[in-house]
Design a protein around this motif. Structure first.
Motif, short mmCIF file in Angstrom:
data_model
loop_
_atom_site.label_atom_id
_atom_site.label_comp_id
_atom_site.label_asym_id
_atom_site.label_seq_id
_atom_site.Cartn_x
_atom_site.Cartn_y
_atom_site.Cartn_z
N GLU A 1 0.91 -1.32 -0.22
CA GLU A 1 -0.01 0.17 0.10
C GLU A 1 0.88 1.52 -0.22
N VAL A 2 0.25 2.60 -0.73
CA VAL A 2 1.41 3.38 -1.05
C VAL A 2 0.27 4.44 -0.90
N ASP A 3 0.25 5.86 -0.02
CA ASP A 3 -0.53 6.85 -0.05
C ASP A 3 -1.82 6.38 -0.28
N GLY A 4 -1.98 4.99 0.18
CA GLY A 4 -3.71 4.94 0.43
C GLY A 4 -4.58 3.72 -1.05
N GLU A 5 -3.60 3.61 -1.68
CA GLU A 5 -3.32 3.07 -3.30
C GLU A 5 -2.80 1.69 -3.18
N MET A 6 -3.46 0.47 -3.60
CA MET A 6 -1.88 -0.52 -3.69
C MET A 6 -1.54 -0.80 -4.72
N VAL A 7 -0.09 -1.29 -4.64
CA VAL A 7 0.05 -1.42 -6.15
C VAL A 7 1.36 -3.19 -5.68
N LEU A 8 0.83 -3.12 -6.89
CA LEU A 8 0.39 -4.86 -7.03
C LEU A 8 2.08 -5.28 -8.24
N LEU A 9 3.06 -6.52 -7.70
CA LEU A 9 4.26 -6.42 -8.65
C LEU A 9 4.15 -7.60 -9.01
N SER B 1 5.91 -11.89 -14.87
CA SER B 1 5.11 -11.39 -15.58
C SER B 1 6.37 -9.98 -15.61
N GLU B 2 6.70 -9.98 -13.92
CA GLU B 2 6.97 -8.37 -13.78
C GLU B 2 6.54 -7.17 -13.97
N ASN B 3 5.28 -7.15 -14.71
CA ASN B 3 4.16 -6.22 -14.47
C ASN B 3 3.55 -5.69 -13.25
N TYR B 4 3.64 -4.20 -13.70
CA TYR B 4 3.29 -3.84 -12.15
C TYR B 4 1.67 -3.01 -12.20
N PHE B 5 0.91 -3.04 -11.48
CA PHE B 5 -0.58 -3.13 -11.35
C PHE B 5 -0.81 -2.69 -9.90
N GLY B 6 -1.76 -0.74 -10.50
CA GLY B 6 -2.10 -0.56 -9.50
C GLY B 6 -3.47 -0.24 -9.84
N LEU B 7 -3.51 0.08 -8.58
CA LEU B 7 -5.23 0.05 -8.17
C LEU B 7 -5.59 1.32 -7.29
N ASP B 8 -7.04 1.92 -7.62
CA ASP B 8 -7.42 2.64 -7.06
C ASP B 8 -8.45 2.62 -5.85
N GLU B 9 -8.88 3.51 -4.90
CA GLU B 9 -9.24 3.40 -3.65
C GLU B 9 -10.24 2.32 -3.03
N ASP C 1 -16.49 -8.23 -12.04
CA ASP C 1 -15.58 -7.41 -13.13
C ASP C 1 -14.11 -7.22 -12.50
N PHE C 2 -13.95 -7.03 -11.84
CA PHE C 2 -12.49 -6.37 -10.23
C PHE C 2 -12.08 -8.38 -10.79
N VAL C 3 -12.59 -9.71 -10.16
CA VAL C 3 -11.96 -10.42 -9.77
C VAL C 3 -11.36 -10.85 -11.35
N GLY C 4 -12.71 -10.19 -12.65
CA GLY C 4 -12.17 -11.23 -13.52
C GLY C 4 -11.17 -10.76 -14.63
N LYS C 5 -10.97 -9.78 -13.83
CA LYS C 5 -9.23 -8.33 -14.55
C LYS C 5 -8.30 -9.36 -13.97
N LEU C 6 -8.66 -9.33 -12.42
CA LEU C 6 -7.55 -9.78 -11.38
C LEU C 6 -7.32 -11.44 -12.38
N LEU C 7 -8.05 -12.18 -12.59
CA LEU C 7 -8.00 -13.22 -13.13
C LEU C 7 -7.09 -13.73 -14.39
N GLY D 1 -3.83 -12.66 -14.14
CA GLY D 1 -2.86 -14.12 -12.87
C GLY D 1 -2.36 -14.04 -12.13
N LEU D 2 -3.04 -13.11 -11.53
CA LEU D 2 -2.86 -12.53 -9.96
C LEU D 2 -3.44 -13.22 -9.18
#
Length: 92
Positions: free
Chosen positions: A17-25, A29-37, A76-82, A85-86
């Motif tokens: 969590e960074v400044d109230g938002e989640m950053v996923l690595l 795949s070495e991809n970063y994902f940013g989640l809003d509030e 929809d959110f869970v579908g995008k995570l699936l 591959g997260l």
């Protein structure tokens, strides 16, 4: 999406969590994902609750939104995570 299912996080995913938002690595795949509030709230609820139904109930307490709308957004959110591959979704 079945609300009796549980989301499990891929072992290759690190979340911070960074400044109230989640950053996923995704280390695979070495991809970063940013989640809003809201995405961050969903992610955190999925870590704490046993089923998607329980996640939905927690989020309904946090946000002033109709259950049908939130259920669709959660699906929809869970579908995008699936797709990314997260996570995996398993029967409880």
């Amino acid at each position: 999406m079945n609300l009796d299912q549980k989301v499990t996080f891929a072992e290759t995913v690190f979340a911070q969590e960074v400044d109230g938002e989640m950053v996923l690595l995704d280390m695979e795949s070495e991809n970063y994902f940013g989640l809003d509030e809201v995405g961050t709230a969903i992610w955190q609820a999925m870590q704490e609750e046993a089923t998607l139904q329980e996640v939905l109930e927690v989020l309904l307490d946090q946000y002033d939104v109709e259950a049908e709308v939130l259920e669709r957004d959660l699906s929809d959110f869970v579908g995008k995570l699936l797709e990314s591959g997260l996570v995996e979704v398993k029967e409880r």
